[in-house]
Write a protein that holds these residues in place. Structure first.
Motif, short mmCIF file in Angstrom:
data_model
loop_
_atom_site.label_atom_id
_atom_site.label_comp_id
_atom_site.label_asym_id
_atom_site.label_seq_id
_atom_site.Cartn_x
_atom_site.Cartn_y
_atom_site.Cartn_z
N TYR A 86 0.81 -1.22 0.00
CA TYR A 86 0.00 0.00 0.00
C TYR A 86 0.83 1.26 0.00
N PHE A 89 7.46 3.71 2.43
CA PHE A 89 7.80 4.84 3.28
C PHE A 89 9.22 5.32 3.00
N SER B 293 4.36 13.83 4.30
CA SER B 293 4.61 12.41 4.09
C SER B 293 3.77 11.56 5.05
N VAL B 294 3.62 10.32 4.66
CA VAL B 294 2.86 9.36 5.46
C VAL B 294 3.86 8.57 6.28
N THR B 295 3.54 8.31 7.54
CA THR B 295 4.47 7.55 8.36
C THR B 295 3.87 6.19 8.71
N ARG B 296 4.72 5.20 8.82
CA ARG B 296 4.21 3.87 9.15
C ARG B 296 3.62 3.88 10.55
N ILE B 299 0.12 5.17 10.30
CA ILE B 299 -0.79 4.20 9.69
C ILE B 299 -1.11 3.07 10.67
N LYS B 300 -0.07 2.59 11.35
CA LYS B 300 -0.27 1.49 12.30
C LYS B 300 -1.23 1.89 13.42
N LEU B 303 -4.80 2.13 12.19
CA LEU B 303 -5.38 0.79 11.99
C LEU B 303 -5.68 0.12 13.33
N ASN B 317 -8.58 -5.20 2.60
CA ASN B 317 -7.22 -4.84 2.20
C ASN B 317 -7.11 -3.33 2.08
N ILE B 318 -6.03 -2.77 2.60
CA ILE B 318 -5.80 -1.35 2.36
C ILE B 318 -4.93 -1.25 1.11
N ILE B 319 -5.23 -0.27 0.28
CA ILE B 319 -4.48 -0.17 -0.98
C ILE B 319 -3.66 1.10 -1.09
N ARG B 320 -3.98 2.12 -0.32
CA ARG B 320 -3.25 3.38 -0.47
C ARG B 320 -3.34 4.21 0.81
N VAL B 321 -2.40 5.11 0.96
CA VAL B 321 -2.40 6.02 2.10
C VAL B 321 -2.03 7.41 1.61
#
Lengths: 367, 388
Positions: A86, A89, B293-296, B299-300, B303, B317-321
């Motif tokens: 997805y 990073f 920017s997107v950070t893990r 996102i975690k 979720l 399923n996630i497909i994009r952020v």
């Protein structure tokens, strides 16, 4: 967090070929695919490939896939299936889903080999059951062994339209019309010849005007086009059919390349917006490589060669090959790629590919 | 390019285009200047909720309710598909403490004439599948809705153009021209535009524009990360928020003092389903400057929190952020009005996460204030001086 040297996203011909190159050089590779089976489109390609023996000419597509999978297995490539990626990073961390869980893998280099998707065509009745992409019809007959319909109209006469038409007939369907908006057939003469000999009515300079049916496709109305691609009134023909297959080209699946910030350029002959890349298949974002249809729509043979190229370049930048060895290997691939990109169809792609590479290597802006 | 206009609007998001449309409708000559494309900032990187329940009873809710009225007929008015749907919405309540807070808010909102109620866990579960067993319940209002914010921006811009407005894209405002503390126009990357009125609708980037006129405004970019799932059949009932989202919105201090990484990132739940079937799962609320920017970690944590409240989405399923920057103000209300020190300089920014919900009413208020000098609600709450 798990780690690897090279993460490859997409286990089609390009991704598999890249994985084999890196693993052969002694590198650690992890291959991702969102499908439950690797091989990309190869498994539905039951026809024999063209080209020279080096390009597996005469071998059927699914046999090539079987060989690639066998090689990856023997070389110990880790293959993560049912694992959509997805995001990637900042520090080359691949975010993906596996077993319903968000997970991550730390990589040093990344190869995007995500392929392409079919273009859509809008027309009245286009959402009726029975209207589908030619790729879907091919999956149904060659992978799932299900006939999508009995009377089929194929829209588009590129290689996909021609090959899928022929395979639908082999599977037992009637192709009642092949409709092409241009004034001539788009794909290779050898494929078109098969269709002609089978007696499929060819309608060049025609398009679909309307598809009608109560609950599913029952009939299509096609209409002639003038030299400005405008419909000529009064030339409508009604053709009874239960399935409309659309094969009007492909476009590169570039979302991940966009997300990581690769520079793009617009090249219609390669399928539209494509990430710029150099002779090593490296994009404008250092450490990110592309291979296969994502870098311009071509075919499986060139996708495999580009995969090899990206794989060798990755191995080189990881220090697994010295410069001399790497340039020898790359030169071999380039020679084969140049052979593939010959002839009236290949030359145009070669010219466009050369422009793309020039752009990434600091050449002049085009378009 | 050297042009003249009655009014120059800076920013092509929902706020700027709504104002351009409303002013054009009243016969004003407007030029809108945008440094990127339409909806290039928060308007193109947000969720789609028009949620009224999250607004505090008072002017804030009054604005949202007026917007909701406008939205009902806006698609026809703009003659553009904006994917408006009056779906209703709920705020999920997880803890007893949250329940107390929400009961207080709901009570006040009801007195305000807003249609909202508290549901227990079982009643809530009838409206939305997949909810966790441990939830206390939820609020519910039939008045919530959602919309495609990008289509909304395009719709407003096109409708404004039809009424004579000019929309100039890919052009950056580089300076504000003034003489004796009076606005005379703007300088752009493509020439000057002379004008006596300039409206700053640059959202999270509004402080830099205001700075060009020598004005400090307390707007800060606040990052929101959002997740998109694969397309699925209808699953989300409408707009879903969590009570913690409301807390994160109004009490950023609570977040600073927590050790929970999710709370520190301002994670609250915002769940809605797009017309195509993809579900958006948001969001964080973070102060990280202009970093999109997107950070893990973000996102975690989203979720983790989302699946704790709605375990039913675990199988998707996630497909994009993606991430966008919301224009935060300390009290959650925008800054709207003429600035005292520079004649002709008008502010309309700082809606944070309410920009989509409040865009229609903001357009009305701003056009009222500029043309008539007064509007239908108490606009003193938008005065920049409240921050002194």
């Amino acid at each position: 967090m798990k780690n690897t040297q090279v993460a490859i996203i997409g286990a089609g011909p390009a991704g598999l070929a890249a994985a084999i190159e890196i693993a052969s050089a002694g590198g650690k590779v992890t291959l991702f695919d969102e499908n439950q089976k690797p091989g990309g489109q190869l498994f539905k390609q039951i026809h024999k490939f063209f080209g020279s023996r080096e390009h597996k000419a005469g071998t059927r597509g699914f046999r090539i896939a079987e060989k690639l999978l066998q090689d990856t297995e023997e070389l110990g490539v880790e293959v993560l299936l049912d694992s959509p990626v997805y995001n990637v990073f900042d520090n080359f961390t691949v975010g993906y889903i596996n077993s319903n869980k968000e997970q991550a893998l730390q990589a040093e280099k990344i190869i995007l080999a995500t392929g392409a998707s079919e273009n859509a065509l809008a027309f009245p009745g286009g959402t009726l059951p029975g209207v589908m992409g030619a790729g879907a019809a091919q999956t149904m007959i060659n992978v799932n062994r299900v006939l999508p319909g009995k009377e089929i109209i194929m829209i588009g006469s590129g290689n996909v339209g021609l090959i899928v038409s022929y395979q639908l007939m082999q599977a037992g369907a009637d192709v009642v019309a092949l409709v092409e908006a241009a004034s001539g057939i788009g794909g290779y003469g050898v494929h078109a010849g098969k269709i002609r000999r089978a007696g499929v009515p060819l309608y060049t300079s025609h398009t679909v005007k309307d598809v009608v049916g109560e609950n599913c496709v029952e009939e299509a109305v096609i209409v002639e086009l003038d030299e400005n691609w405008q419909q000529i009134e009064g030339t409508e023909k009604h053709i009874k059919a239960d399935t409309i297959c659309v094969s009007v080209g492909l476009n590169p699946l570039t979302e991940l390349a966009r997300l990581v910030g690769c520079d793009f350029t617009f090249i219609p002959a390669l399928g539209g917006h494509v990430p710029e890349h150099d002779k090593n298949m490296e994009t404008t974002v250092k450490g990110f490589y592309v291979a296969g249809d994502i870098s311009g729509v071509e075919e499986a043979s060139s996708a495999m060669e580009e995969g090899r190229l990206a794989g060798i370049a990755c191995a080189e930048s990881l220090g697994l090959y010295d410069n001399q060895k790497a340039s020898e290997l790359k030169q071999e691939v380039w020679t084969r790629l140049d052979t593939l990109r010959k002839g009236p169809f290949g030359q145009k792609r070669k010219d466009e590919k050369d422009k793309l590479i020039k752009l990434a290597e600091g050449g002049e802006q085009i378009g | 390019m050297n042009k003249t206009s009655e009014i120059v609007i800076i920013g092509g998001g929902v706020i700027g285009t709504s104002i351009a449309y409303n002013l054009s409708k009243k016969g004003k000559k407007v030029i809108l200047v945008e440094k990127g494309d339409l909806a290039f900032g928060a308007s193109g990187s947000c969720d789609q909720e028009i949620i009224l329940q999250s607004k505090s009873p008072g002017v804030h809710l009054q604005m949202a309710m007026r917007s909701a009225e406008i939205y009902k007929t806006l698609e026809d008015e703009l003659n553009h598909p904006i994917e408006y749907k009056n779906t209703g919405g709920m705020i999920i309540i997880e803890t007893e403490e949250e329940m107390k807070t929400m009961e207080g808010i709901v009570e006040k909102q009801k007195k305000f004439g807003f249609n909202v109620e508290i549901l227990d866990r079982n009643e809530a579960a009838k409206l939305q599948g997949g909810l966790a067993e441990h939830l206390q319940g939820s609020t519910y209002s039939p008045q919530d809705a959602h919309i495609n914010s990008m289509e909304l921006t395009i719709g407003y811009a096109n409708a404004a153009k039809k009424l004579g407005a000019e929309v100039i894209l890919n052009t950056e405002v580089t300076g504000i021209k003034q003489e004796n503390r009076k606005i005379t126009g703007v300088q752009t990357s493509d020439g000057d535009i002379d004008s006596e009125i300039v409206i700053n609708c640059a959202g999270a980037w509004a402080p830099a524009i205001a700075q060009m006129a020598g004005i400090n405004i307390p707007i800060q970019p606040r990052r929101g990360q959002i997740i998109i799932t694969e397309e699925v059949p209808p699953y989300v009932m409408g707009d879903i928020l969590s009570a913690r989202y409301i807390a994160a919105k109004y009490n950023p201090d609570i977040l600073k003092n927590s050790n929970d990484p999710g709370i520190k990132l301002g994670v609250g739940l915002a769940l809605s389903q797009m017309e195509k079937g993809n579900i958006m799962i948001g969001a964080t609320r973070e102060f990280v400057g202009y970093d999109t920017s997107v950070t893990r970690e973000g996102i975690k944590e989203i979720l983790k929190y989302a699946t704790r409240l709605v375990p039913g989405i675990r199988d998707l399923n996630i497909i994009r952020v993606f991430a966008g920057l919301r224009p935060y103000t300390p009290d959650g209300l925008p800054v709207i009005g003429f600035m005292e020190n520079v004649e002709g300089f008008f502010m309309a920014a700082g809606h944070e996460g309410d920009g989509i919900a409040l865009a229609p009413v903001t357009g009305e208020i701003v056009s009222d204030l500029i043309i008539d000098g007064k509007t239908f609600i108490d606009d003193s709450v938008f005065d920049i001086k409240r921050f002194n």
